[in-house]
Design a protein around this motif. Structure first.
Motif, PDB file in Angstrom:
ATOM      1  N   CYS A 149      32.640  -1.337   4.912  1.00 43.41           N
ATOM      2  CA  CYS A 149      33.257  -0.356   5.802  1.00 43.41           C
ATOM      3  C   CYS A 149      34.213  -1.067   6.762  1.00 43.41           C
ATOM      4  O   CYS A 149      33.817  -2.023   7.427  1.00 43.41           O
ATOM      5  N   CYS A 152      32.717  -0.495  10.621  1.00 42.17           N
ATOM      6  CA  CYS A 152      31.475  -1.069  11.153  1.00 42.17           C
ATOM      7  C   CYS A 152      30.990  -2.285  10.371  1.00 42.17           C
ATOM      8  O   CYS A 152      29.999  -2.905  10.737  1.00 42.17           O
ATOM      9  N   TYR A 154      29.585  -2.343   7.478  1.00 44.26           N
ATOM     10  CA  TYR A 154      28.460  -2.075   6.577  1.00 44.26           C
ATOM     11  C   TYR A 154      28.893  -2.394   5.141  1.00 44.26           C
ATOM     12  O   TYR A 154      29.949  -1.951   4.689  1.00 44.26           O
ATOM     13  N   CYS A 162      30.973   6.304   4.975  1.00 44.83           N
ATOM     14  CA  CYS A 162      30.079   5.201   5.300  1.00 44.83           C
ATOM     15  C   CYS A 162      28.773   5.787   5.811  1.00 44.83           C
ATOM     16  O   CYS A 162      28.764   6.523   6.797  1.00 44.83           O
ATOM     17  N   CYS A 165      27.941   4.308   9.687  1.00 45.20           N
ATOM     18  CA  CYS A 165      28.574   4.841  10.900  1.00 45.20           C
ATOM     19  C   CYS A 165      28.981   6.293  10.720  1.00 45.20           C
ATOM     20  O   CYS A 165      29.390   6.936  11.670  1.00 45.20           O
TER      21      CYS A 165
HETATM   22 ZN   LIG Z   1      30.871   2.255   8.742  1.00 42.05          ZN
END
Ligand SMILES: [Zn+2]
Length: 604
Positions: A149, A152, A154, A162, A165
């Motif tokens: 992502c 964030c 991830y 995502c 987030c």
């Molecule tokens: Zn994210």
């Protein structure tokens, strides 16, 4: 009683389960059972309820699953629509209509909404980079692309969203994108698509969301945050399975494009209401729900779908305005009144995953355990306000220590004593202070249990009903009517009469939560009508086609949320236990074994 208040119109709009496979209990925990509790309560309260949903049958996950099973997408959708609606019926979910997105009616409504938004300038064309499989050259759907992502960091963000987030993504935003099917990096090529101009709605959305002080804080804050970064959102895809696009150059098979599945699925709330109205022979009745400012719309879903219900669908409704062919200038379509988003359920400490065997399908569950035991667990220990974990040990413990030991025990000993010694509801003598107190305490549940359900606090509502059952149990233990049968039959009759009235009231409070055992108890108490309603399949025909919908006759349930008026002299049936006691060790051993075997077999 309570009849002076005008019935409110309550639309219960429940998330559409995806028809790519059987649903596991995590799917029904968040929105299925809570929405049903809400709908059942409001009917009993005397309100006019319409509960709508259906299976979401378009898009690539259905196509991919169909390919794996050697079926066409439509055949796969037929298969899982049947499995899912059967699960929902067995779980007692009292839909007014549970239909599907492959109906002619749905296509007509979706195309009308799309065309109207396009005519009003809310749909714009953009040329974007589309992702294609490096191996096959076919479109690679967003959900089948994974990467990091950009917001964030991830690492397992999907091409559309995502999960960490919650932001919406495009595959090209991902850092290090890869295909989830074969791990190769997708090839990005230019392709033109139609986009919903979400920024055009930002101000109207902000003004509207600002006023929704009754929303859960997390839903409201999350939605307001999304408004700061709205971008036009693609609503068409390079696919051949979906609703055809009613725009020149995009319509027809040769375009190779269809309406994106999320766009058509949210319109299901509206199209299913239109279908329901037509099926009853009152085709305009849907307007009472959608073009009536007094109708309140409650949406139930998992937290990963909030954005669709607080931002995207409201934008579509605002943009559609008074319509369109369907709207016909007869009023604006209603926006959500409340958005009840649940958190996630995990399984024995792990995320549900069919491929890893961390799964329990609704169908399998209901073959081995009672629907009310599952409904009880999912409400009292489910993911209403935080992620929660399903464990077999806890399921068995709650079933035994709470359902069986508290509520089941109260019902069992009360009914057994009455049946054995009187056979009918005995006539009471003079009520003592203790009798009056317990009756008043239990009847207060009409307001306290009802109030919690109205605020979508289902766990608190059920906890309150169980607290009252504990009080009634204490009353019966203290009064010990069985000791008085010989020495003071009149006093024994009075106590048992009071206990029966308590049981009858508690039955009502528990009906939204536990409809099957409540109906069974209703009959044991000698009533011959329905308190929980039959849910059935009905065929809806369309030109050259037909499909089954889940529906029911709920009219007779309306206005029953009132204190027990159990008639003296009413004959009781021979009592039977409402719930089965489980052997916790056997349940845990057996189910964990089953999970291991599924994981080892783990092809799907
Ligand atoms: Zn994210």
């Amino acid at each position: 009683m309570g009849e002076s208040k005008r019935a409110e119109k309550i639309l219960v709009a429940v998330a559409w389960p995806y028809a790519s496979g059987p649903r596991h209990i995590g799917h029904v925990a968040g929105f299925g059972v809570p929405s049903d509790i809400f709908a059942r309560y409001h009917r009993l309260k005397g309100n006019d309820v319409l509960m709508v949903s259906g299976t979401d049958e378009h898009g690539t996950p259905v196509m991919v699953a169909a390919e794996q099973e050697g079926l066409s997408p439509r055949e796969l959708a037929d298969r899982y629509n049947e499995v899912i609606r059967d699960d929902l019926r067995r779980l007692g979910l009292s839909y007014d209509i549970f239909t599907r997105t492959t109906t002619q009616n749905h296509y007509r409504v979706v195309r009308d909404v799309f065309r109207t938004l396009h005519e009003k300038g809310y749909i714009v064309e953009h040329t974007a980079m589309g992702a294609f499989s490096a191996t096959t050259g076919h479109t690679l759907p967003d959900r089948y692309i994974e990467g990091t992502c950009p917001h964030c960091g991830y690492r397992e963000a999907r091409g559309d969203q995502c999960d960490n987030c919650g932001r919406q993504l495009d595959p090209i935003d991902l850092v290090g994108p890869r295909s989830r099917i074969d791990g190769t990096a997708p090839v990005f090529k230019e392709t033109s698509h139609l986009f919903l101009d979400l920024p055009a709605f930002a101000d109207a959305l902000r003004e509207w969301i600002d006023k929704q002080a009754h929303w859960r804080t997390n839903v409201r804050r999350f939605s307001l945050n999304l408004l700061d970064e709205l971008i036009p959102r693609a609503i068409t895809r390079d696919l051949d399975w979906g609703v055809p696009i009613p725009v020149e150059g995009y319509d027809g098979d040769e375009s190779g494009k269809r309406i994106y599945v999320w766009f058509d699925a949210v319109i299901g709330y509206l199209s299913s209401t239109v279908e329901w109205a037509a099926a009853r022979g009152t085709p305009d009745a849907w307007r009472d729900w959608w073009q009536n400012p007094d109708s309140r719309h409650y949406y139930f879903m998992g937290k990963d779908n909030i954005v669709f219900h607080t931002v995207i669908w409201p934008s579509m409704l605002l943009g559609y305005g008074e319509g369109g062919e369907i709207g016909a200038g007869k009023g604006k379509l209603g926006l959500p009144y409340d958005v009840v988003a649940s958190e996630f359920l995990t399984m024995e400490g792990r995320k549900f995953s069919s491929s890893r065997g961390v799964v329990i399908y609704v169908k399998d569950f209901l073959e081995r355990y009672d629907a009310d035991s599952l409904r009880y667990f999912l409400t009292i220990a489910g993911p209403e306000s935080q992620d929660t974990d399903f464990t077999w040990a806890e399921f068995a413990r709650r079933n035994n220590d709470e359902l069986v030991a508290t509520w089941g025990n109260l019902v069992n000993r009360t009914l057994k004593n009455v049946h054995r010694h009187f056979g009918e509801v005995p006539a009471p003598g003079q009520l003592s202070d203790a009798d009056e107190q317990i009756l008043a305490a239990i009847e207060a549940g009409l307001a306290s249990v009802g109030g919690e359900i109205e605020n979508a606090r289902f766990k608190a509502g059920l906890t309150e009903a169980m607290r009252l059952a504990t009080l009634a149990n204490q009353y019966v233990s203290e009064q010990a009517p069985w000791k008085l049968i010989e020495s003071d039959r009149e006093r024994a009759a009075t106590i048992l009469y009071v206990a029966l009235r308590c049981v009858d009231n508690l039955k009502l409070f528990l009906t939204p939560f536990l409809p099957f055992s409540s109906q069974a108890l209703h009959e044991l108490l000698g009533y011959s009508d329905d308190i929980a309603a039959k849910i059935e399949f009905v065929e809806h025909a369309e030109e050259g086609d037909s499909h089954l919908v889940l529906t029911g006759q709920y009219e007779s349930l309306r206005g029953r949320w009132r204190a027990s008026e159990l008639p003296v002299g009413q004959k009781l049936l021979e009592p039977e236990p409402l719930f089965r006691k489980l052997d916790p060790e056997a349940v845990v051993a057996e189910e964990l074994q089953r999970m291991e075997e599924t994981a080892a077999g783990g092809a799907d």
